[in-house]
Design a protein around this motif. Structure first.
Motif, PDB file in Angstrom:
ATOM      1  N   ASP A 172     -65.420  35.325  34.113  1.00  0.00           N
ATOM      2  CA  ASP A 172     -65.752  34.379  35.171  1.00  0.00           C
ATOM      3  C   ASP A 172     -64.484  33.653  35.597  1.00  0.00           C
ATOM      4  OD1 ASP A 172     -65.203  32.631  33.141  1.00  0.00           O
ATOM      5  OD2 ASP A 172     -67.101  31.546  33.237  1.00  0.00           O
ATOM      6  N   ASP A 173     -64.610  32.708  36.524  1.00  0.00           N
ATOM      7  CA  ASP A 173     -63.425  32.049  37.088  1.00  0.00           C
ATOM      8  C   ASP A 173     -62.612  31.309  36.038  1.00  0.00           C
ATOM      9  OD1 ASP A 173     -64.072  33.033  39.533  1.00  0.00           O
ATOM     10  OD2 ASP A 173     -64.902  31.172  40.339  1.00  0.00           O
ATOM     11  N   SER A 174     -63.295  30.697  35.043  1.00  0.00           N
ATOM     12  CA  SER A 174     -62.564  29.925  34.039  1.00  0.00           C
ATOM     13  C   SER A 174     -61.638  30.814  33.222  1.00  0.00           C
ATOM     14  CB  SER A 174     -63.548  29.200  33.111  1.00  0.00           C
ATOM     15  OG  SER A 174     -64.293  30.133  32.331  1.00  0.00           O
ATOM     16  N   LEU A 175     -62.100  32.010  32.860  1.00  0.00           N
ATOM     17  CA  LEU A 175     -61.295  32.913  32.054  1.00  0.00           C
ATOM     18  C   LEU A 175     -60.227  33.610  32.900  1.00  0.00           C
ATOM     19  CD1 LEU A 175     -60.793  34.131  29.305  1.00  0.00           C
ATOM     20  CD2 LEU A 175     -62.585  35.814  29.755  1.00  0.00           C
ATOM     21  N   GLN A 234     -58.560  32.456  35.454  1.00  0.00           N
ATOM     22  CA  GLN A 234     -57.420  31.569  35.713  1.00  0.00           C
ATOM     23  C   GLN A 234     -56.481  31.516  34.513  1.00  0.00           C
ATOM     24  OE1 GLN A 234     -59.282  27.864  36.783  1.00  0.00           O
ATOM     25  NE2 GLN A 234     -60.213  28.711  38.634  1.00  0.00           N
ATOM     26  N   ALA A 235     -57.046  31.388  33.302  1.00  0.00           N
ATOM     27  CA  ALA A 235     -56.227  31.351  32.095  1.00  0.00           C
ATOM     28  C   ALA A 235     -55.526  32.691  31.870  1.00  0.00           C
ATOM     29  CB  ALA A 235     -57.092  30.994  30.888  1.00  0.00           C
ATOM     30  N   ARG A 284     -69.705  30.843  38.708  1.00  0.00           N
ATOM     31  CA  ARG A 284     -69.859  30.461  37.312  1.00  0.00           C
ATOM     32  C   ARG A 284     -68.497  30.246  36.664  1.00  0.00           C
ATOM     33  NH1 ARG A 284     -75.138  31.182  36.398  1.00  0.00           N
ATOM     34  NH2 ARG A 284     -76.242  32.736  37.627  1.00  0.00           N
ATOM     35  N   GLU A 285     -68.375  29.145  35.962  1.00  0.00           N
ATOM     36  CA  GLU A 285     -67.150  28.831  35.228  1.00  0.00           C
ATOM     37  C   GLU A 285     -67.550  28.335  33.847  1.00  0.00           C
ATOM     38  OE1 GLU A 285     -65.000  26.061  37.616  1.00  0.00           O
ATOM     39  OE2 GLU A 285     -64.346  27.568  39.047  1.00  0.00           O
ATOM     40  N   SER A 286     -68.136  29.243  33.063  1.00  0.00           N
ATOM     41  CA  SER A 286     -68.712  28.817  31.792  1.00  0.00           C
ATOM     42  C   SER A 286     -68.027  29.402  30.567  1.00  0.00           C
ATOM     43  CB  SER A 286     -70.198  29.193  31.751  1.00  0.00           C
ATOM     44  OG  SER A 286     -70.366  30.584  32.002  1.00  0.00           O
ATOM     45  N   MET A 326     -64.857  29.815  29.311  1.00  0.00           N
ATOM     46  CA  MET A 326     -63.862  29.051  28.564  1.00  0.00           C
ATOM     47  C   MET A 326     -64.454  27.777  27.948  1.00  0.00           C
ATOM     48  SD  MET A 326     -61.018  30.747  28.483  1.00  0.00           S
ATOM     49  CE  MET A 326     -59.599  29.667  28.292  1.00  0.00           C
ATOM     50  N   PRO A 327     -65.235  26.964  28.707  1.00  0.00           N
ATOM     51  CA  PRO A 327     -65.816  25.763  28.084  1.00  0.00           C
ATOM     52  C   PRO A 327     -66.779  26.095  26.948  1.00  0.00           C
ATOM     53  CG  PRO A 327     -65.856  25.585  30.476  1.00  0.00           C
ATOM     54  CD  PRO A 327     -65.467  27.000  30.161  1.00  0.00           C
ATOM     55  N   ASP A 345     -64.837  27.220  23.961  1.00  0.00           N
ATOM     56  CA  ASP A 345     -64.237  26.054  23.304  1.00  0.00           C
ATOM     57  C   ASP A 345     -65.281  25.303  22.480  1.00  0.00           C
ATOM     58  OD1 ASP A 345     -61.854  24.174  23.118  1.00  0.00           O
ATOM     59  OD2 ASP A 345     -63.376  22.806  23.908  1.00  0.00           O
TER      60      ASP A 345
END
Length: 319
Positions: free
Chosen positions: A91-94, A96-97, A137-139, A141-142, A145
């Motif tokens: 998803d977008d969170s992963l 970007q990292a 969805r940006e779930s 990475m959070p 964590d």
């Protein structure tokens, strides 16, 4: 892998762990434990400060770091390909990292290796189609964590995708990608048991400040294995035309058992299915290229649904 590369890799492995056993090192490099002992002795003779704790494992003396190691072309290419594949399931969170990490890797490469990766990028691509529900969805990475920090999650979940939303507090213990979806494995305080939650069915989620205890011996792999084996699977047999075989195998939501080419060129597949009604509707998506052979209730269900579809369109044609 030659011994010099293995010794270098062993230092990096020790550098990345607080403590590691000889068996774990052997498994990582696919060598015998005896070879591990010889390699560790060689590193010690070369001045690498390795600490051995009986019954615990090996570690490097605190403060020791090996200078940065340059990537080979194969290693750089492997990282690039891993990134391309991950882009398709993240998803977008992963994403970007991942892009930031690969940018740092590129920045330390010499120009000729950067040129190599640029040519590789132009020549190789990975395309993996996933359902798009239009929801950003940006779930990953959070939630990842929260698993590491042992923080509770509050989720609103669409059970079995039936539209019945329930609010739950869960204790996350694992995150895994299978069946073309990301799944959160967590202890559900509402059900008092471990549950498998698909991320695409979460209408809402929030990381809470509350920490949870326990579940130290929990194994995600064992949970999934037991979860699959505990379901009552129904054996089914289908005949598939060769032209549809590749698509069938790529999209297959059930467990294959065996395959056999028939005299007419079709392929007979033995499958294990969780749901006959669901499987019937899925098989109809292949039209006449797939025929259900067994069990009889599968054939009956496919005929029932096919007749309902035919009647609907027949009624429209008469209007």
């Amino acid at each position: 892998m030659n011994r010099i590369d293995r010794l270098t890799g062993m230092i990096l492995l020790l550098q990345g762990q607080r403590v590691i056993t000889g068996e774990q090192i052997a498994e990582h490099f696919e060598i015998s434990v005896r070879t591990v002992y010889r390699d560790l002795a060689a590193l010690g003779e070369a001045g690498v400060p390795i600490v051995a704790e009986p019954g615990v494992g090996y570690s490097l003396v605190r403060g020791y770091h090996m200078p940065p190691v340059m990537f080979t072309e194969d290693e750089a290419a492997a990282l690039f390909m891993s990134g391309e594949v991950t882009e398709q399931i993240a998803d977008d969170s992963l994403k970007q990292a991942l892009r930031a990490a690969l940018l740092k890797v590129r920045s330390v490469l010499p120009q000729e290796k950067r040129d190599y990766l640029n040519r590789l990028k132009d020549a190789v691509g990975v395309w993996f189609r996933r359902p798009d529900d239009g929801v950003k969805r940006e779930s990953l990475m959070p939630i990842q964590d929260a698993i590491v920090r042992r923080l509770c999650l509050s989720i609103r979940y669409n059970t079995a995708n039936r539209g019945a939303l329930t609010d739950r507090i869960v204790e996350p213990v694992g995150l895994i990608f299978y069946s073309r979806q990301w799944h959160l494995i967590a202890w559900c305080r509402m059900r008092f048991d471990f549950r498998d939650f698909r991320l695409d069915r979460m209408a809402r989620w929030e990381v809470l400040g509350e920490c949870f205890e326990g579940h130290a011996g929990f194994s995600v792999k064992d949970f999934l294995k037991e979860n699959i084996e505990s379901h009552e699977l129904t054996p089914a047999t289908v005949l598939i035309e060769r032209e549809a075989l590749e698509r069938f195998r790529n999209e297959m939501p059930c467990t294959p058992v065996s395959s056999e080419v028939q005299a007419d060129g079709r392929v007979k597949l033995e499958l294990l299915s969780f749901s006959i009604p669901w499987m019937a509707e899925w098989l109809l998506g292949f039209g006449p290229r797939v025929e259900a052979v067994h069990p009889p209730e599968l054939r009956e269900k496919m005929g029932e649904v096919a007749r309902a579809i035919a009647e609907r369109y027949a009624e429209e044609a008469l209007v």
